[in-house]
Design a protein around this motif. Structure first.
Motif, PDB file in Angstrom:
ATOM      1  N   ALA A  24       0.842  -1.048   0.049  1.00 27.76           N
ATOM      2  CA  ALA A  24       0.032  -0.083  -0.094  1.00 27.76           C
ATOM      3  C   ALA A  24       0.697   1.276   0.099  1.00 27.76           C
ATOM      4  CB  ALA A  24      -0.970   0.039   1.141  1.00 27.76           C
ATOM      5  N   ILE A  25       1.943   1.177   0.807  1.00 27.25           N
ATOM      6  CA  ILE A  25       2.747   2.425   0.737  1.00 27.25           C
ATOM      7  C   ILE A  25       3.432   2.451  -0.531  1.00 27.25           C
ATOM      8  CG2 ILE A  25       5.015   3.484   2.071  1.00 27.25           C
ATOM      9  CD1 ILE A  25       4.262   1.867   4.236  1.00 27.25           C
ATOM     10  N   LYS A  26       4.010   1.456  -1.219  1.00 25.49           N
ATOM     11  CA  LYS A  26       4.396   1.602  -2.569  1.00 25.49           C
ATOM     12  C   LYS A  26       3.696   2.242  -3.522  1.00 25.49           C
ATOM     13  CE  LYS A  26       8.043  -2.126  -1.806  1.00 25.49           C
ATOM     14  NZ  LYS A  26       8.417  -3.428  -2.158  1.00 25.49           N
ATOM     15  N   ASN A  27       2.295   1.760  -3.327  1.00 22.99           N
ATOM     16  CA  ASN A  27       1.402   1.993  -4.304  1.00 22.99           C
ATOM     17  C   ASN A  27       1.051   3.496  -4.283  1.00 22.99           C
ATOM     18  OD1 ASN A  27       0.968  -0.347  -5.613  1.00 22.99           O
ATOM     19  ND2 ASN A  27      -0.967  -0.797  -4.226  1.00 22.99           N
ATOM     20  N   PHE A  28       1.002   4.141  -2.998  1.00 19.60           N
ATOM     21  CA  PHE A  28       0.802   5.672  -2.755  1.00 19.60           C
ATOM     22  C   PHE A  28       2.052   6.309  -3.303  1.00 19.60           C
ATOM     23  CE2 PHE A  28       1.839   9.092  -0.055  1.00 19.60           C
ATOM     24  CZ  PHE A  28       1.141  10.011  -0.219  1.00 19.60           C
ATOM     25  N   GLU A  29       3.220   5.674  -3.103  1.00 15.05           N
ATOM     26  CA  GLU A  29       4.488   6.645  -3.550  1.00 15.05           C
ATOM     27  C   GLU A  29       4.369   6.400  -5.121  1.00 15.05           C
ATOM     28  OE1 GLU A  29       7.466   4.192  -1.706  1.00 15.05           O
ATOM     29  OE2 GLU A  29       7.397   5.524   0.123  1.00 15.05           O
ATOM     30  N   LEU A  56       3.906  10.027   4.803  1.00 17.11           N
ATOM     31  CA  LEU A  56       3.179   9.897   3.584  1.00 17.11           C
ATOM     32  C   LEU A  56       2.221  10.959   3.508  1.00 17.11           C
ATOM     33  CD1 LEU A  56       2.063   6.068   3.862  1.00 17.11           C
ATOM     34  CD2 LEU A  56       3.878   7.221   2.524  1.00 17.11           C
ATOM     35  N   THR A  57       1.843  11.517   4.554  1.00 14.21           N
ATOM     36  CA  THR A  57       0.645  12.729   4.716  1.00 14.21           C
ATOM     37  C   THR A  57       1.576  13.748   4.043  1.00 14.21           C
ATOM     38  OG1 THR A  57      -0.366  11.688   6.545  1.00 14.21           O
ATOM     39  CG2 THR A  57      -0.505  13.751   5.981  1.00 14.21           C
ATOM     40  N   LYS A  58       2.827  14.060   4.645  1.00 14.85           N
ATOM     41  CA  LYS A  58       3.668  15.335   4.309  1.00 14.85           C
ATOM     42  C   LYS A  58       3.953  15.190   2.716  1.00 14.85           C
ATOM     43  CE  LYS A  58       6.782  16.587   7.202  1.00 14.85           C
ATOM     44  NZ  LYS A  58       8.098  16.480   7.918  1.00 14.85           N
ATOM     45  N   MET A  59       4.107  13.941   2.100  1.00 15.11           N
ATOM     46  CA  MET A  59       4.496  13.565   0.757  1.00 15.11           C
ATOM     47  C   MET A  59       3.182  14.191   0.105  1.00 15.11           C
ATOM     48  SD  MET A  59       5.882  10.239  -0.990  1.00 15.11           S
ATOM     49  CE  MET A  59       6.888   9.766   0.276  1.00 15.11           C
ATOM     50  N   GLY A 118      -6.711   8.338  -2.411  1.00 17.06           N
ATOM     51  CA  GLY A 118      -7.338   7.244  -2.068  1.00 17.06           C
ATOM     52  C   GLY A 118      -6.122   6.238  -1.571  1.00 17.06           C
ATOM     53  N   CYS A 119      -5.010   6.126  -2.059  1.00 16.23           N
ATOM     54  CA  CYS A 119      -3.895   5.249  -1.771  1.00 16.23           C
ATOM     55  C   CYS A 119      -3.483   5.660  -0.178  1.00 16.23           C
ATOM     56  CB  CYS A 119      -2.903   5.234  -2.773  1.00 16.23           C
ATOM     57  SG  CYS A 119      -3.135   4.439  -4.310  1.00 16.23           S
ATOM     58  N   LEU A 120      -3.412   6.866  -0.027  1.00 13.04           N
ATOM     59  CA  LEU A 120      -3.067   7.330   1.391  1.00 13.04           C
ATOM     60  C   LEU A 120      -4.026   6.867   2.265  1.00 13.04           C
ATOM     61  CD1 LEU A 120      -1.196   9.079   3.081  1.00 13.04           C
ATOM     62  CD2 LEU A 120      -2.809  10.959   2.861  1.00 13.04           C
ATOM     63  N   ASN A 121      -5.199   6.840   2.004  1.00 11.22           N
ATOM     64  CA  ASN A 121      -6.181   6.262   3.210  1.00 11.22           C
ATOM     65  C   ASN A 121      -6.126   4.759   3.515  1.00 11.22           C
ATOM     66  OD1 ASN A 121      -7.262   8.747   3.750  1.00 11.22           O
ATOM     67  ND2 ASN A 121      -8.973   8.396   1.826  1.00 11.22           N
ATOM     68  N   ILE A 122      -5.675   3.966   2.153  1.00 14.52           N
ATOM     69  CA  ILE A 122      -5.497   2.713   2.400  1.00 14.52           C
ATOM     70  C   ILE A 122      -4.179   2.427   3.065  1.00 14.52           C
ATOM     71  CG2 ILE A 122      -5.053   0.589   1.040  1.00 14.52           C
ATOM     72  CD1 ILE A 122      -7.047   1.735  -1.132  1.00 14.52           C
ATOM     73  N   ALA A 123      -3.341   3.127   2.920  1.00 16.88           N
ATOM     74  CA  ALA A 123      -1.814   2.873   3.399  1.00 16.88           C
ATOM     75  C   ALA A 123      -2.151   3.227   4.906  1.00 16.88           C
ATOM     76  CB  ALA A 123      -0.924   3.925   2.671  1.00 16.88           C
ATOM     77  N   ILE A 124      -2.698   4.250   5.240  1.00 15.97           N
ATOM     78  CA  ILE A 124      -2.883   4.506   6.727  1.00 15.97           C
ATOM     79  C   ILE A 124      -3.716   3.622   7.506  1.00 15.97           C
ATOM     80  CG2 ILE A 124      -4.089   6.113   8.425  1.00 15.97           C
ATOM     81  CD1 ILE A 124      -2.969   8.328   6.727  1.00 15.97           C
TER      82      ILE A 124
END
Length: 87
Positions: free
Chosen positions: A31-36, A79-82, A49-55
């Motif tokens: 999930a983190i990789k998908n967000f990045e 991640l939020t800062k990104m 959307g990816c941030l919510n899933i990663a969190i």
């Protein structure tokens, strides 16, 4: 190989727990990789959307004790800062 009945059961239960733990940690990392990836692509809606899933996945790993509380907070903060610098 253990001889005692309770030790044999421990081996079986440890194997089951290892599968579950591996599933939780790998889904968190994915999930983190998908967000990045979505941040690099510059897609704001997909990144949100990816941030919510990663969190959610990070919280799950923290609550099950696979990731330390401080590491979970650090990951979520980064991640939020990104995401915020993306806007």
């Amino acid at each position: 190989m253990p001889n005692i009945k309770s030790a044999k059961k421990r081996v079986r239960s440890n194997a089951k727990r290892e599968k579950v733990n591996t599933l939780i940690t790998s889904s968190m990392k994915t999930a983190i990789k998908n967000f990045e990836k979505s941040v690099k692509a510059g897609n704001k809606e997909e990144a949100a959307g990816c941030l919510n899933i990663a969190i959610q996945r990070i919280d799950k790993a923290v609550s099950s004790g696979l990731v330390h509380q401080n590491k979970g907070a650090r990951l979520k903060s980064r991640l939020t800062k990104m995401k915020n610098t993306m806007e």
